[in-house]
Design an enzyme around this catalytic site. Structure first.
Site, PDB file in Angstrom:
ATOM      1  N   PHE A 120       0.840  -1.199   0.000  1.00 50.17           N
ATOM      2  CA  PHE A 120       0.000   0.000   0.000  1.00 50.17           C
ATOM      3  C   PHE A 120       0.874   1.247   0.000  1.00 50.17           C
ATOM      4  CE2 PHE A 120      -2.314   3.280   2.520  1.00 50.17           C
ATOM      5  CZ  PHE A 120      -3.328   3.520   1.612  1.00 50.17           C
ATOM      6  N   GLN A 121       0.606   2.152  -0.926  1.00 50.94           N
ATOM      7  CA  GLN A 121       1.323   3.405  -1.106  1.00 50.94           C
ATOM      8  C   GLN A 121       2.819   3.199  -1.339  1.00 50.94           C
ATOM      9  OE1 GLN A 121       0.180   6.177   2.073  1.00 50.94           O
ATOM     10  NE2 GLN A 121      -1.530   6.876   0.804  1.00 50.94           N
ATOM     11  N   LYS A 170      10.060   3.110   6.522  1.00 50.43           N
ATOM     12  CA  LYS A 170       9.403   3.348   7.805  1.00 50.43           C
ATOM     13  C   LYS A 170      10.084   2.582   8.938  1.00 50.43           C
ATOM     14  CE  LYS A 170       4.886   3.599  10.034  1.00 50.43           C
ATOM     15  NZ  LYS A 170       3.411   3.449   9.854  1.00 50.43           N
ATOM     16  N   MET A 472      -1.097  33.195 -21.655  1.00 46.81           N
ATOM     17  CA  MET A 472       0.041  32.979 -22.546  1.00 46.81           C
ATOM     18  C   MET A 472      -0.313  31.996 -23.659  1.00 46.81           C
ATOM     19  SD  MET A 472       3.038  34.012 -23.243  1.00 46.81           S
ATOM     20  CE  MET A 472       3.881  34.687 -21.823  1.00 46.81           C
TER      21      MET A 472
END
Length: 577
Positions: A120-121, A170, A472
């Site tokens: 996850f992530q 981590k 622009m």
């Protein structure tokens, strides 16, 4: 430092504190929770630690770190979690890389054992940042953390500055250790200063009839603005200051030609057009300045700290790889001088069109907004911009007086840069007035950072040059693409004719209504200026406010940025009206 057992999070803050890091701009998330826990503990104990500035999105945090670095000259530090937190930093990392900004980007990573499992992530931060950073690291062992942080911090400023990425697993943040692994041995033989090459450049400069110095952002990074001025006066040579070098010379200095290139000043582009020698000091030959035929019939000399820039896009006749400080010290100590009186007389005539005069109409001219802001701040504000037409008008019409007062995205051209970068600039230098000139399109890209602004009570004065267009792109479409600007109209909604291409000055749907933001962000004052007769008083009123102000300035929707050298054209084909 103590050899007691410390967690990776404790090592992280011990090192950053020892390095003198004052601020961390960031956002939190699962993979950096241990760092935030350690920081909170230190705050409660009143232990020294950097102050954390909570931005509303990781990209905003990265640009804030850039704004801090550009304004202070010190390393700007941003922190984000893994996965989307890290990928949201991609744009500010690339922005800092293109403009050589000393920055340190800290990202959390999944636990080391989970790397490669599609956790996850999880995302390969080292992989995707490799081509847009000066260097990057993945820390999987807590005993490597201290030396990596110290080396990364040093690399950000050593030689040619740039962004360095440190990705920390981590479990490394949580693990404890009483020792550390020895640093890896890295050695690159420094290039010795070559006085013979330096003297050849000086001799060529003195012998030239029409020399021009092209001073780049390296002048600002090297803190060499005073030396550049002394050099220009000693050798009687005019100086173009590129986009990233604005402020290196005061506007009033007779040798100052202003910004060269696609939307450069008339004197800068005339001088580069007619020069017989161009000496580039601390800058790239990018495509917006080194336009078609740039070097034809001219001698090119180049002094740069980065050997990879020599002969990369423009072949040189003379070059020197050196720190600019060393080059200027040598040049000014030799006793050499030069006289280019006739050339400087011609420069003085061209400087009468700097900045270029502009017409008046029933609508507010954006150039007038910048000029009035410049006048009322005495040219001394820290001036931040987003990206677009407003950016070019700011570069052309603000009368800069000092280095590090210009904070804007150059090489990458990142819309949404302005607001978060201004936040970082404030923490770097609260002593000077802080002004953001933005466009309504660019401003909306990071509008969420108004929350960071008001939460920290930053007295930023925001002037949005509102023309209801992505201006622009609209200009290019009108000048070169038959006026097909359906996707550039910011006032368009579902009620519009599907094929409408009109440039209607009276069509002013407010999406969003910028003045209504005062009801959304507490302590933010807003005002609107719609008529030329109210402009000076309105700008003065905003600048006098003690807190943050957002001014919605309705400018002429049809105004174009002029001069302009169109892509694929030469300096002698510059459009002047």
């Amino acid at each position: 430092m103590s050899h007691a057992r410390r967690s990776g999070a404790a090592i992280f803050f011990d090192v950053l504190t020892d390095l003198g890091v004052e601020y961390l701009f960031g956002h939190t998330g699962g993979a950096v929770i241990p760092l935030h826990v350690e920081l909170n503990r230190r705050m409660r104990r009143r232990d020294p630690a950097p102050r954390f500035i909570l931005c509303r999105q990781e990209g905003g945090a990265g640009h804030a770190a850039e704004g801090y670095a550009r304004t202070s000259g010190r390393v700007g530090v941003a922190i984000a979690t893994s996965g989307p937190g890290a990928t949201n930093l991609a744009t500010p990392i690339a922005d800092a890389y293109k403009d050589s900004i000393p920055t340190l980007f800290i990202t959390g990573q999944v636990p080391s054992a989970a790397i490669g499992t599609d956790a996850f992530q999880e995302v390969d931060t080292v992989g995707f940042t490799r081509p847009i950073s000066k260097h990057n690291y993945l820390v999987k062992d807590v005993r490597d953390l201290e030396w990596v942080l110290r080396e990364a911090f040093a690399l950000a400023t050593r030689g040619r500055p740039g962004p360095v990425v440190v990705d920390i697993c981590k479990d490394v943040q949580l693990a404890e250790t009483s020792g550390q692994n020895p640093p890896r041995i890295r050695h690159r033989e420094p290039i010795a200063f070559d006085p013979v090459k330096a003297d050849a450049i000086l001799a060529a400069l003195a012998a030239a009839e029409r020399p021009v110095v092209k001073a780049g952002g390296g002048i600002i990074h090297a803190n060499a603005a005073a030396a550049l001025r002394a050099f220009a006066e000693r050798f009687a040579v005019p100086v173009t200051t590129t986009f990233n070098a604005l402020g290196a010379l005061p506007f009033e200095l007779p040798h100052n030609l202003g910004m060269p290139g696609m939307h450069g000043t008339i004197p800068a582009n005339y001088a580069l057009r007619d020069a017989d020698l161009i000496l580039s000091l601390g800058g790239r030959f990018d495509d917006r300045v080194a336009v078609k035929g740039f070097a034809t019939g001219k001698r090119i000399a180049h002094v740069d700290i980065d050997p990879s820039e020599i002969d990369k896009t423009i072949a040189t006749d003379l070059h020197l790889v050196a720190e600019l400080g060393a080059f200027f010290e040598h040049a000014l100590s030799t006793g050499q001088a030069a006289d280019h009186a006739d050339w400087l007389a011609q420069i003085a005539q061209w400087r009468k069109q700097m900045p270029k005069p502009y017409g008046q109409s029933e609508y507010i001219k954006p150039q007038a907004v910048v000029e009035i802001i410049s006048e009322l701040t005495a040219g001394d504000a820290t001036l931040v911009t987003g990206v677009g037409q407003h950016q070019m008008w700011s570069a052309q019409y603000y009368r800069f007086r000092r280095p590090r007062q210009w904070v804007s995205s150059g090489g990458l051209g990142t819309m949404g840069f302005g607001l978060p970068a201004a936040i970082g600039a404030w923490f770097a230098d609260p002593a000077h007035p802080l002004v953001l000139i933005d466009g309504d399109g660019s401003f909306q890209m990071n509008i969420q950072e108004l929350g960071t602004l008001v939460a920290n009570r930053i007295p930023l004065k925001i002037f949005v040059l509102n023309n209801s267009f992505l201006g622009m792109v609209r200009q290019w479409e009108d000048m070169m693409d038959e006026g097909h600007h359906y996707e550039t109209c910011l006032a368009r909604d579902a009620s519009c004719d599907p094929d409408c291409m009109d440039l209607d000055q009276t069509c002013r749907r407010q999406i969003p209504n910028l003045t209504g933001l005062k009801y959304v962000y507490p302590r933010l004052k807003t005002q609107r200026i719609k008529h030329p007769k109210d402009l000076r008083e309105g700008v003065a009123q905003a600048l006098a406010e003690p807190g943050p102000v957002l001014v919605d300035v309705w400018v002429d929707k049809a105004e174009n940025v002029i001069p302009m050298v169109r892509p694929g054209h030469r300096l002698d084909q510059m459009i002047e009206s």
